[in-house]
Design an enzyme around this catalytic site. Sequence first.
Site, PDB file in Angstrom:
ATOM      1  N   GLU A  24       1.322  66.421 111.170  1.00 57.85           N
ATOM      2  CA  GLU A  24       1.197  65.118 112.241  1.00 57.85           C
ATOM      3  C   GLU A  24      -0.167  64.635 112.004  1.00 57.85           C
ATOM      4  OE1 GLU A  24       0.231  65.458 115.854  1.00 57.85           O
ATOM      5  OE2 GLU A  24       0.860  67.446 116.381  1.00 57.85           O
ATOM      6  N   VAL A 105       4.216  64.676 117.568  1.00 59.31           N
ATOM      7  CA  VAL A 105       5.317  65.765 117.040  1.00 59.31           C
ATOM      8  C   VAL A 105       6.422  65.109 117.293  1.00 59.31           C
ATOM      9  CG1 VAL A 105       6.426  67.886 117.896  1.00 59.31           C
ATOM     10  CG2 VAL A 105       3.954  67.894 117.867  1.00 59.31           C
ATOM     11  N   ASP A 141       8.291  65.081 123.120  1.00 60.72           N
ATOM     12  CA  ASP A 141       8.509  65.750 122.122  1.00 60.72           C
ATOM     13  C   ASP A 141       9.863  66.802 122.012  1.00 60.72           C
ATOM     14  OD1 ASP A 141       5.906  65.144 121.067  1.00 60.72           O
ATOM     15  OD2 ASP A 141       4.922  67.027 121.612  1.00 60.72           O
ATOM     16  N   LYS A 158       1.063  73.169 124.472  1.00 63.97           N
ATOM     17  CA  LYS A 158      -0.267  73.025 124.926  1.00 63.97           C
ATOM     18  C   LYS A 158      -0.570  73.827 126.285  1.00 63.97           C
ATOM     19  CE  LYS A 158      -0.209  69.076 124.013  1.00 63.97           C
ATOM     20  NZ  LYS A 158       0.107  67.836 122.945  1.00 63.97           N
TER      21      LYS A 158
HETATM   22  N1  PSU Z   1      -1.334  69.741 119.556  1.00 70.01           N
HETATM   23  C1  PSU Z   1      -2.812  69.627 119.280  1.00 70.01           C
HETATM   24  N2  PSU Z   1      -3.425  68.521 119.513  1.00 70.01           N
HETATM   25  C2  PSU Z   1      -2.783  67.359 119.872  1.00 70.01           C
HETATM   26  C3  PSU Z   1      -1.257  67.303 119.849  1.00 70.01           C
HETATM   27  C4  PSU Z   1      -0.763  68.433 119.662  1.00 70.01           C
HETATM   28  O1  PSU Z   1      -3.221  70.809 118.916  1.00 70.01           O
HETATM   29  O2  PSU Z   1      -3.348  66.226 119.832  1.00 70.01           O
HETATM   30  C5  PSU Z   1      -0.643  66.078 120.351  1.00 70.01           C
HETATM   31  C6  PSU Z   1       0.850  66.174 119.521  1.00 70.01           C
HETATM   32  O3  PSU Z   1       1.094  65.024 118.599  1.00 70.01           O
HETATM   33  C7  PSU Z   1       1.842  66.253 120.498  1.00 70.01           C
HETATM   34  C8  PSU Z   1       1.029  65.158 121.530  1.00 70.01           C
HETATM   35  O4  PSU Z   1       2.993  65.770 120.128  1.00 70.01           O
HETATM   36  O5  PSU Z   1      -0.224  65.556 121.468  1.00 70.01           O
HETATM   37  C9  PSU Z   1       1.782  65.177 122.698  1.00 70.01           C
HETATM   38  O6  PSU Z   1       1.202  64.193 123.392  1.00 70.01           O
HETATM   39  P1  PSU Z   1       2.098  63.578 125.042  1.00 70.01           P
HETATM   40  O7  PSU Z   1       1.723  64.968 126.112  1.00 70.01           O
HETATM   41  O8  PSU Z   1       1.480  62.621 125.410  1.00 70.01           O
HETATM   42  O9  PSU Z   1       3.529  63.665 124.612  1.00 70.01           O
END
Ligand code: PSU
Length: 300
Positions: A24, A105, A141, A158
């Site tokens: 990604e 993702v 995701d 995360k």
């Molecule tokens: N994992 C990492 N760093 C990131 C992300 C994931 O180590 O920056 C990103 C991925 O692209 C994931 C996104 O899909 O954060 C999720 O963001 P949100 O919580 O806004 O959906």
Amino acid sequence: MLLTDVSEEVQEALAAHRPVVALESTIIAHGLPRPRNLAVAAELEGLVRSGGAVPATIAVLDGRVHIGLDKGQLERVARDDDVRKLGHRDLAPALATGASGATTVSATAFLASRAGIRVFATGGLGGVHREWTHSQDESADLRVLAGTGITVVCAGVKSVLDVPATLQRLETLGVAIVGFRTDRFPGFYLTSSGAPVDWTVDSPEQVAEVIHAREALGGPESALIVANPVAESEQLDPALHDRVLGEALDECAERGITGQSVTPFLLDFLARRTNGASLEANVSAIRGNVRLAALVAAAL
Ligand code: PSU
Ligand code: MN
């Protein structure tokens, strides 16, 4: 696929059934600080190659999907300020308006799977945020993974999230999780989140067997998560993690940060307030996932 440029190298590998690993681009554009992000992006592609697979980093540039980026394209993703963050739902508006963006993702899994790529590596997945009852913030995701039959190698979700709630959602959505050489769900910056996983696999070949078994069964059509923990020697100190994360969440609420900005804000806050230690743990986790993904793709 229309509106899509697949690099020659990726096209050839797919046609010859050689191993390909999707990567990604949101990690690069919005997850890691400049200029380190570009070095990491190039390193990750190198790790996929050393593992015997072809890297397919995915992004949208000037209204076209790119699967497999050349050096100049990777540089744009890492450096340009007009590179937006694109989830799965943002793809069509971005293509129609000629925008450029890094894929999360959700967007990457969707595009990779449609291009016929079976394995995808990232850092940590998005999921259910803490305070969900108030904010209703749950990463797109999860729902995309529920409907996309790709294998995602990650270090869990995360750790800024509500991990038990995210695991529950993944169960409800029918997304299978196997721990790689662990019976604990990894904690992204941390080796363990403390939560158990139901299944443990011991080798890339065994992951490939799981993939073959679902293909033989014809389902489920959801993603397979291979949860690969960061080595204990490379994890962020858990006490430091918990303390700084508490401060990050407070600051995020105080500043009224919402939507797509929440995750980049929290990751950046942690990196600054741990003097880069969270960044090192993050990069170590991603490296390990990319290496394993290449071995899984090769074993397939
Ligand atoms: N994992 C990492 N760093 C990131 C992300 C994931 O180590 O920056 C990103 C991925 O692209 C994931 C996104 O899909 O954060 C999720 O963001 P949100 O919580 O806004 O959906
Ligand atoms: Mn969100």
